[in-house]
Scaffold this motif. Structure first.
Motif, PDB file in Angstrom:
ATOM      1  N   PRO A  24       0.658  -1.370  -0.297  1.00  0.00           N
ATOM      2  CA  PRO A  24      -0.096   0.076  -0.138  1.00  0.00           C
ATOM      3  C   PRO A  24       0.953   1.311   0.126  1.00  0.00           C
ATOM      4  O   PRO A  24       1.881   1.313   0.580  1.00  0.00           O
ATOM      5  N   GLU A  25       0.367   2.324  -0.584  1.00  0.00           N
ATOM      6  CA  GLU A  25       1.074   3.417  -0.725  1.00  0.00           C
ATOM      7  C   GLU A  25       1.410   4.043   0.893  1.00  0.00           C
ATOM      8  O   GLU A  25       2.519   4.859   0.828  1.00  0.00           O
ATOM      9  N   GLY A  26       0.464   4.083   1.601  1.00  0.00           N
ATOM     10  CA  GLY A  26       0.697   4.281   2.928  1.00  0.00           C
ATOM     11  C   GLY A  26       1.766   3.605   3.654  1.00  0.00           C
ATOM     12  O   GLY A  26       1.931   4.142   4.861  1.00  0.00           O
ATOM     13  N   VAL A  27       2.039   2.706   3.202  1.00  0.00           N
ATOM     14  CA  VAL A  27       3.335   1.790   3.887  1.00  0.00           C
ATOM     15  C   VAL A  27       4.576   2.292   3.207  1.00  0.00           C
ATOM     16  O   VAL A  27       5.457   2.406   3.780  1.00  0.00           O
ATOM     17  N   GLN A  28       4.469   2.691   1.877  1.00  0.00           N
ATOM     18  CA  GLN A  28       5.896   3.012   1.371  1.00  0.00           C
ATOM     19  C   GLN A  28       6.168   4.389   1.870  1.00  0.00           C
ATOM     20  O   GLN A  28       7.311   4.706   1.992  1.00  0.00           O
ATOM     21  N   ASN A  29       5.188   5.233   1.880  1.00  0.00           N
ATOM     22  CA  ASN A  29       5.181   6.687   2.228  1.00  0.00           C
ATOM     23  C   ASN A  29       4.368   7.328   3.215  1.00  0.00           C
ATOM     24  O   ASN A  29       3.127   6.749   3.086  1.00  0.00           O
ATOM     25  N   PRO A  30       4.872   8.042   4.204  1.00  0.00           N
ATOM     26  CA  PRO A  30       3.945   8.472   5.156  1.00  0.00           C
ATOM     27  C   PRO A  30       2.628   9.038   4.461  1.00  0.00           C
ATOM     28  O   PRO A  30       2.855   9.905   3.775  1.00  0.00           O
ATOM     29  N   PRO A  31       1.310   8.934   4.959  1.00  0.00           N
ATOM     30  CA  PRO A  31       0.295   9.603   4.403  1.00  0.00           C
ATOM     31  C   PRO A  31       0.595  11.235   4.702  1.00  0.00           C
ATOM     32  O   PRO A  31       1.077  11.417   5.819  1.00  0.00           O
TER      33      PRO A  31
END
Length: 530
Positions: free
Chosen positions: A259-266
């Motif tokens: 998930p994008e929120g795992v790769q980069n902080p929301p």
């Protein structure tokens, strides 16, 4: 009298430093057993080897001083001997005579002058004597006991060893285990492409190394553990793969499918100001915060004592909106961790329904990801209280919100006014979970608040302007015009991410805020914005 024993100096292990011989031993040890080892396994092998060497060294040194006195042996006048019973002091035989004891076999008595000129008499030619046992290094000496050394000095030894291993180009580490690079099995690009295709079919993963090995048909006839280690290293060094297993377990995931929120902080979790905070000013106020406040940006909020088996956390807007939880010293023990992996995949289990869904520990940025859909299903709001504890199985975390039948309750509600500014009002909202009244804010329409978060820093103004604006609006909700610092912290975080420390520091240092006692403050009637 019992035989004294050899021992090491009391500070031997506290003064310990790795020598080239130690590193050479560990390298050869790994070559010999052909099994990757963890740092603690290497420390144990190192300590055991050092103790064996020191025992040999002690015994050799003692023997070099002269003939060791044993009652069973014979001695001649003027002969030099070493006496273990007198702390290994040297002595010289002055005379030899026959002993007299009708209850024992014939024996001799030797008169011995010690190196301090004192004289003592000892038995000789006495076969049945308790002191005839060979002298050896002390088993009762904690410095010569592997387990005791590990127990007392393991942490410092691990630190020293890890520093040396990490600077050694001949050794490689993966999943917390070390091995010589020269013995690795070659894993070519073809096998890595097969691993990618396999994980792709599994929607990213996770898969264990053993599962991948079985399906890509990498030859394992050399040494299964060595082959597994080699594949782990090859996957680790290939940017397509991410090791997401907790400590003790190696699991692989395709990085592009995380998930994008795992790769980069929301964006909701990104703190822009990073102001320096005087801990002595804010710590007393932080200690007065009520309820279940944990902030991943605020180390000073940790309470002392043993970690609780069950942790409750009051949601603030950024974590509610991002579907995350803070990862702090206080709740870290609840979640799986890892030695090296920056991201750890685990399973949430709803304590009421038993529903299972994936969660991610994002260690570097200190948050837990994967709760957006669950928050929606629980009909939560900022200020809802989440309760966590370790699951029944490793890698599981039990979670519940105290969900109940929705009821309409008066809740502080955040709205966007006609001028585009934020307005607070006490309105009835449907409440479906346990709430922290200090932290709770109803958000009927989230879109305009998302627009505020998406605006540039210049459009949003400074943190000081935000704090003053929130104080002004909150003050309208009470007849006295007082503002509680904990409520202000929750309000500020509706429009920008900020830990409580900088907010509290402004309240106690800026002229536009008056401290009324406890956590209550008042905004100056004529605030100076600038």
């Amino acid at each position: 009298m019992t035989n004294p024993r050899f021992s090491l100096q009391k500070d031997y292990w506290t003064q310990f430093s790795l020598q080239n011989d130690d590193l050479e031993f560990l390298y050869n040890h790994l070559l010999e057993i052909e099994i990757p080892l963890t740092p603690i396994e290497l420390v144990r092998a190192l300590v055991d080897n050092r103790i064996k060497k020191e025992k040999q060294h002690l015994e050799k040194n003692q023997a070099a001083q002269g003939k060791i006195y044993l009652p069973k042996d014979s001695y001649q006048p003027d002969e030099k001997i070493v006496l273990p019973q007198f702390n290994w002091r040297e002595g010289r035989v002055l005379s030899v005579r026959e002993g007299v004891n009708p209850d024992s076999a014939p024996f001799q008595v030797i008169e011995v002058e010690l190196d301090d000129q004192t004289v003592t008499h000892l038995a000789a030619n006495f076969a049945e004597h308790a002191l005839n046992n060979p002298v050896s290094a002390a088993s009762e000496d904690e410095n010569l006991d592997v387990e005791e050394v590990i127990k007392s000095h393991g942490k410092s030894l691990l630190s020293s060893l890890n520093a040396e291993l990490e600077s050694n180009p001949d050794l490689v580490r993966i999943a917390g285990r070390w091995f010589p690079r020269s013995l690795l099995v070659d894993v070519n690009i073809g096998y890595l492409n097969l691993a990618e295709a396999l994980l792709d079919m599994e929607e990213g993963g996770p898969l264990s190394t053993q599962s991948i090995l079985e399906q890509i048909e990498l030859p394992t006839d050399v040494n299964l553990k060595l082959t597994e280690f080699s594949l782990n290293l090859a996957l680790e060094e290939d940017g397509r793969f991410d090791e997401v297993g907790p400590s003790g377990e190696v699991l692989w995931y395709l990085r592009r499918l995380e998930p994008e929120g795992v790769q980069n902080p929301p964006s909701f979790l990104r703190y822009q100001s990073h102001q320096t905070v005087d801990v002595s000013l804010v710590a007393p106020l932080l200690e007065m915060f009520e309820g279940h406040i944990e902030d991943d940006l605020e180390d000073n909020m940790c309470r002392e004592g043993q970690p609780d088996k069950e942790i409750a956390i009051s949601l603030i807007f950024p974590h509610w909106r991002a579907g995350t939880l803070p990862l702090c010293e206080e709740n870290m023990h609840i979640f799986p961790t890892a030695i090296e992996s920056p991201r750890v995949l685990f399973t949430f289990v709803d304590a009421i329904t038993g529903e299972r869904f994936p969660g991610w520990v994002v260690r570097q940025h200190r948050y837990i990801f994967g709760l957006e859909k669950w928050y929606a299903s629980q009909e939560l709001m900022p200020g809802s209280v989440i309760t966590l504890k370790k699951g029944q199985k490793p890698g599981e975390v039990s979670i519940h919100s105290g969900k109940r039948r929705p009821t309409r309750e008066w809740v502080r509600t955040a709205l966007i006014g006609a001028d585009g500014g934020i307005v607070f009002a006490m309105l009835k909202q449907l409440v479906s979970s346990q709430l922290d009244e200090r932290m709770a804010f109803g958000i009927p329409d989230v879109k305009p608040f998302d627009d505020i978060w998406n605006a540039s820093n210049k459009q949003r103004g400074s943190l000081e302007q935000t704090v003053m604006s929130m104080m002004r609006e909150l003050a309208k909700l009470t007849p006295q015009g007082h503002v509680h610092a904990q409520e202000l912290y929750a309000a500020v975080n509706i429009v920008r991410r900020c830990p409580p420390g900088p907010i509290l520091q402004m309240l106690v240092t800026q002229p536009w805020a008056s401290h009324l006692g406890d956590l209550y403050f008042r905004l100056d009637d004529k605030p100076q914005e600038g």
